[in-house]
Scaffold this active site. Sequence first.
Site, PDB file in Angstrom:
ATOM      1  N   SER A 131      37.066  64.664  52.920  1.00 29.82           N
ATOM      2  CA  SER A 131      38.000  64.895  51.503  1.00 29.82           C
ATOM      3  C   SER A 131      38.723  64.362  51.309  1.00 29.82           C
ATOM      4  O   SER A 131      38.744  63.180  51.077  1.00 29.82           O
ATOM      5  CB  SER A 131      38.648  66.438  51.419  1.00 29.82           C
ATOM      6  N   TYR A 156      46.317  71.035  54.666  1.00 27.24           N
ATOM      7  CA  TYR A 156      44.699  70.997  54.582  1.00 27.24           C
ATOM      8  C   TYR A 156      44.292  69.394  54.540  1.00 27.24           C
ATOM      9  O   TYR A 156      43.201  68.507  55.442  1.00 27.24           O
ATOM     10  CB  TYR A 156      44.166  71.535  53.445  1.00 27.24           C
TER      11      TYR A 156
END
Length: 341
Positions: A131, A156
């Site tokens: 990501s 995350y």
Amino acid sequence: MKEGIPIFISGAAGFIGFHLARRLLEAGRPVVGVDNLNEYYDVNLKKARLKRLKALEGFEFVEADIADGRAVEKIFQKHSFEKVLHLAAQAGVRYSLTHPQAYVQSNLAGFLNVLESCRRHRPQHLVFASSSSVYGANKKIPFSEHDGVNHPVSLYAATKRANELMAHSYAHLYGTPCTGLRYFTVYGPWGRPDMALFLFTKAILNDVPIEVFNHGNMERDFTYIDDVVEGTLRVLQRPPTADPNWDARAPDPASASAPFRIYNIGNNSPVHLMSCIEILEECLGKKSVKNYREMQPGDLPQTYADISDLAKDFSWRPKTSLKEGISRFVQWYREYYSVLG
């Protein structure tokens, strides 16, 4: 059943997984898709994606949680996968502030289970979703794979960075060819309902104010789903090899002395959030009411992908403009939710 060695896709009922599976199936490649259909967002949307995949020849679906190592290994034992696309993960920056254990189970334990099955069964290539969030506190723009990413600003992001490190260790120890793809703000038809474009569209059509964080002073490198699929599949076809020029005294984070590689997949064209909202309003034919909010913990004020490596190695770069992509998304949204124009 279509002939050929199947490709494994975890998170097949998810946004990117669904589009990748559909593209492969339409190209004649059998796919074994895995998903646990969790309730992080509307399960009916996930089931609707699966319904379309099941209508295509060559698709086999297994409802399982990648955090269950026995279940993952059973799938690998049944099939001889040529390539593995690992997309399953607990998504969302803000959700990680309140549900951290979900990220440990899915993103860390789940990824370890996939790595272990790849170690035992030795597919040609493991491509996994990272990501743009891993860039965290980095301020050097555009974000480059060759820069260090050791300061994540959300759990995350930390789990996604951990995935990259875990993959490198398996590439080094066992020769498992691994490529991590840092996706930048993916959007388009069949997208995730927790993403800004989806939330804005729903709110505007229902005459509800939209929440604009950091008072609109944000930029995102919006990347259309068809471009993400094309880039991912191009990478999938070329397993990485050890970089003969890798220097342990000045280590390059994007490559290694093992079969390991990291690539950004972004549009290489950040757009101001307010400009995105204006394009959406134009496509919807309706103005929004805005509630301006402070920056949310864990968010990045700007994302901007350096895709020079992707362009050089694969002679390709994303091509869909934001206006074209948003127009296609709005058309899908109106059709799927039966909202008249």
